[in-house]
Scaffold this motif. Structure first.
Motif, PDB file in Angstrom:
ATOM      1  N   LYS A  73       0.893  -1.079   0.029  1.00 50.48           N
ATOM      2  CA  LYS A  73       0.015   0.067   0.072  1.00 50.48           C
ATOM      3  C   LYS A  73       0.855   1.179   0.029  1.00 50.48           C
ATOM      4  O   LYS A  73       1.724   1.396   1.023  1.00 50.48           O
ATOM      5  N   ASP A  85      -1.921   1.608  -5.669  1.00 51.58           N
ATOM      6  CA  ASP A  85      -3.156   0.877  -4.904  1.00 51.58           C
ATOM      7  C   ASP A  85      -4.279   0.609  -5.823  1.00 51.58           C
ATOM      8  O   ASP A  85      -5.213   0.116  -5.367  1.00 51.58           O
ATOM      9  N   VAL A 116     -10.171  -0.074  -2.597  1.00 52.01           N
ATOM     10  CA  VAL A 116      -8.976  -0.255  -2.189  1.00 52.01           C
ATOM     11  C   VAL A 116      -9.072  -0.570  -0.688  1.00 52.01           C
ATOM     12  O   VAL A 116      -8.171  -1.677  -0.031  1.00 52.01           O
TER      13      VAL A 116
END
Length: 333
Positions: free
Chosen positions: A58, A117, A306
């Protein structure tokens, strides 16, 4: 420049504890967390986002791949994406593909290696295999405006066919007796849907002929060329529905150079609703997409993906509206 080890030493804790505070993962008691945050502030520590991305995949970064950033439609979309992403705590990388599938694929591969991401893409070349590749790499994907016909992904677009029908009906209601269409590239879903809407309405009239449809490549120059070809075939055309605003602007300029008055002799309606339609003389009537809303909704959806709060597949179609201006107001002052 301070490191995470410096922060740990200042706070009197382990590096792992500092990492838990930074990432919000795992238990850290309140007093310890306060010491860590104070040490971060005192040392002016800035986390290495690349290193954090390598650790947890991330990076707090979204990517946007657009076909032509010079097109004001995509510029307005880009602004909406950036504004919404920033509000959600994400930064954005913009990529301009020039409508080249090879460039899109190259960008996708680079972005995969950077642990992006999520990706928002507007594409006419994205296919099922490309979508599958992105999904296989666990990268959340949203397709904007131009969507593939197949593939498991979320698509956000306007009601293109409905908008085209709205445009042709408006031209007829404005008094036009023969309406032509300047079409976008046939490989684009949006262009095909707008052409379909035009045919559904115009095809019901005895004056309709397929030669009233001319290509304009979604560009100003394409709109100019299309008008010249169109009037050679059909000098009695008195209404033009252009598949996007850039072609409508090109058509307006070409007609004015020919000495043809707009809207008294020929009325024009575009599609998209970009700001520059207010800068022409006369101002252009257009079918407006909710451009900013579309970009913002798509970005919020991607952020939810996400964070694991949205399904990977969805189709969202937004309403359009007609904005009537001087290019179709016959007899106006």
């Amino acid at each position: 420049m301070a490191t995470i080890r410096d922060v740990a030493a200042r706070a009197g804790v382990s590096v792992a504890t500092v990492s838990r505070v930074l990432n919000g993962n795992g238990y850290v008691n309140k007093e310890t967390a306060r010491r860590v945050r104070r040490a971060i502030q005192e040392l002016n520590y800035r986390p290495n986002m690349v290193a954090r991305g390598l650790a947890n995949r991330k990076t707090g970064t979204l990517a946007v791949i657009l076909p032509d950033i010079k097109n004001p439609f995509f510029s307005e979309l880009a602004r909406a994406v950036e504004d919404t992403a920033r509000t959600g705590g994400f930064t954005v990388i913009f990529c301009n593909s020039d409508d080249l599938g090879s460039r899109e694929k190259s960008y996708i591969e680079v972005l995969r290696q950077k642990y992006i991401d999520g990706i928002i893409i507007a594409s006419n070349t994205l296919g099922e295999a490309d979508v599958a590749y992105i999904n296989d790499n666990d990268i959340p994907l949203v397709v904007l405006d131009r969507g593939p016909g197949v593939g498991d992904c979320a698509v956000f677009r306007a009601k293109n066919a409905d908008g085209a029908k709205m445009a042709v009906r408006h031209l007829l209601d404005a008094g036009c007796r023969k309406v032509a269409h300047i079409a976008g590239p046939e490989e684009l879903v949006t262009a095909r849907e707008r052409l379909k809407g035009y045919r559904e309405v115009a095809g019901a009239f005895p004056w309709f002929d397929e030669s009233l449809i001319v290509p304009g490549r979604f560009s100003v120059e394409g709109g100019k060329e299309a008008v010249r070809r169109l009037l050679e075939r059909h000098p009695d055309v008195d209404g033009i529905f252009a598949g996007n605003d850039l072609m409508a602007i090109g058509a307006l300029k070409a007609l004015q150079r020919m000495g043809i008055k707009v809207p008294d002799q020929v009325s024009i309606c575009g599609f998209d609703g970009v700001e520059m339609t207010e800068w022409t003389e006369p101002e252009l009537t257009t079918v407006a997409q909710p451009i900013y809303e579309m970009g913002a909704e798509a970005t919020r959806y991607l952020i939810d993906r996400v964070r694991g709060k949205a399904e990977p597949k969805a189709v969202v179609e937004l309403d359009v509206r007609l904005i009537q201006r001087g290019s179709t107001r016959r007899g106006a002052d």
